[in-house]
Scaffold this motif. Structure first.
Motif, short mmCIF file in Angstrom:
data_model
loop_
_atom_site.label_atom_id
_atom_site.label_comp_id
_atom_site.label_asym_id
_atom_site.label_seq_id
_atom_site.Cartn_x
_atom_site.Cartn_y
_atom_site.Cartn_z
N THR A 62 0.96 -1.27 0.00
CA THR A 62 0.04 -0.01 0.09
C THR A 62 0.79 1.21 -0.01
O THR A 62 0.66 2.17 -0.76
CB THR A 62 -1.09 -0.09 1.06
N THR A 63 1.86 1.14 0.38
CA THR A 63 2.85 2.33 0.75
C THR A 63 3.36 2.48 -0.60
O THR A 63 3.54 3.72 -1.15
CB THR A 63 4.09 2.23 1.96
N LEU A 64 3.86 1.40 -1.33
CA LEU A 64 4.35 1.61 -2.70
C LEU A 64 3.47 2.07 -3.64
O LEU A 64 3.80 2.92 -4.52
CB LEU A 64 4.85 0.37 -3.14
N ARG A 65 2.06 1.71 -3.44
CA ARG A 65 1.19 2.07 -4.31
C ARG A 65 0.68 3.54 -4.07
O ARG A 65 0.53 4.40 -4.97
CB ARG A 65 -0.04 1.13 -4.28
N MET A 66 1.01 3.93 -3.03
CA MET A 66 0.71 5.49 -2.71
C MET A 66 1.79 6.45 -3.45
O MET A 66 1.67 7.40 -3.89
CB MET A 66 0.60 5.88 -1.33
N ILE A 67 3.04 5.73 -3.22
CA ILE A 67 4.42 6.57 -4.03
C ILE A 67 4.06 6.57 -5.70
O ILE A 67 4.06 7.59 -6.11
CB ILE A 67 5.50 5.81 -3.72
#
Length: 380
Positions: A62-67
């Motif tokens: 989820t963190t990567l997809r926010m980036i």
């Protein structure tokens, strides 16, 4: 000096006057009542390789997809190259994302896949051809321009996906479980190739993985996540040898937990851990500033930092008595499963050396002796 060492030392010098290429400032994300990411902050420096590591459901993807811009955070900011991109759509973010499934267009040739990004930006055919040639040379796929994805191996497909990202000219590379679809031997080779390529290009990279060995082998720094939060950020050596929590100690490889009572030898100015019927082991450092004799103290020690012997002789009486339950052969090493007196389970890694016969047999009494400095008090 290795390529990796040269890269890390160069980064250290550069940080004195450089700014982060990526800044995550208090990112949080919820889906309904479920908090998936909670107040995550991180700086990624130019040329740095950072891994987001943790178990399934920890919030790393989820963190990567926010980036990448596929998911909008509920709170926090994302700054890339000094610009706030929190609300910038994904197709306008200067990042390249390599998916787990590679996401190649099956109807296009290798040339078409790699040149797709520059073509969509309206670049001339000459510029596109130059970028395709350059990107394919980097991933060693010259001569494959007219093949389609179904005519390539898994490793070749991944190289095409990497070339497509590089041809797009992004300032940052995002890898989402990029090696998990490959068999073990090919996965190791691709990890080495991608890392070497990343070092040569000096492109900042963020990898999402649940594989501890992958993160240790590839990263300058590792971000360990658990329950949507950051547990620890550090170099591979820091997170493995000096974990900040019991979760990190247990997640980063095998970890033996031993409990005992503190005992102090005031004349020798040394601390010992009395483990009851199994024996005593020496602590190289004071467990904590307020430590007192008789206090209960849990410690951890890695299986590779233990060795087996037949008796306590020549060990000044320091060691833990037990019995081998079983031994598992794993090629470069064997794992001895030992039960200490007092019914305490322990694992010991034994290196397998040529010409050495099996020294320790099942159901045989042994003494487990930690290497100097191997026993570490558990973080609270």
């Amino acid at each position: 000096m290795s390529v990796v060492e040269m890269n890390v030392s160069g980064q250290t010098k550069a940080r004195a006057d450089a700014k982060p290429i990526l800044e995550l400032q208090g990112l949080s994300k919820s889906f309904g009542a479920i908090n998936v990411v909670k107040d995550v902050s991180l700086d990624v420096w130019p040329g740095e390789f950072v891994s987001l590591l943790g178990p399934s459901g920890c919030g790393k993807t989820t963190t990567l997809r926010m980036i990448a811009g596929f998911i909008a955070p509920n709170e926090g900011r994302i700054v890339l190259g000094g610009k706030d991109i929190t609300e910038v759509p994904s197709y306008r973010r200067d990042v390249g994302l390599l998916f787990q499934s590679y996401a190649l267009f099956p109807h296009m040739t290798v040339r078409g896949n790699v040149g797709f990004g520059p073509k969509m930006r309206g670049e001339t055919s000459g510029v596109i051809a130059d970028k395709v040639r350059w990107a394919l040379s980097l991933v060693k796929l010259e001569g494959y321009e007219d093949r389609r994805p179904n005519e390539l191996s898994g490793g070749q497909q991944q190289r095409v996906a990497i070339a497509r990202v590089l041809a797009g000219g992004a300032s940052m590379l995002l890898l989402d479980e990029a090696f998990s679809n490959l068999d073990a031997k090919l996965r190791g080779r691709m990890q080495e190739e991608v890392r070497e390529l990343q070092l040569r290009l000096g492109i900042a990279t963020v990898l999402v993985t649940h594989d501890q060995e992958e993160a240790l082998a590839m990263s300058d720094r590792i971000v360990i996540m658990n329950g949507g939060k950051v547990e620890q950020i550090g170099t591979p050596k820091q997170v493995y040898s000096a974990p900040s929590s019991m979760f990190v100690a247990d997640f980063m490889g095998r970890c033996n937990r031993i409990e005992g009572t503190l005992r102090q030898d005031r004349r020798a100015k040394a601390w010992y851990l009395d483990c009851g019927p199994s024996g005593t082991i020496k602590l190289e450092t004071i467990p904590h500033p307020d430590a007192r004799e008789g206090e209960e103290c849990p410690v951890f020690v890695r299986p590779e930092h233990l060795r087996l012997t037949q008796s306590l002789e020549n060990h000044e009486g320091e060691g833990l008595k037990g019995r081998i339950e079983r031994v598992v052969y794993l090629g470069s090493r064997s794992v001895a499963y030992v039960t200490l007196e007092g019914n305490i389970p322990l694992q010991v890694h034994l290196p397998n050396k040529p010409g050495i016969s099996d020294e320790f047999s099942i159901d045989r009494p042994v003494v487990v002796v930690p290497l100097p400095g191997a026993v570490t008090p558990l973080p609270e």
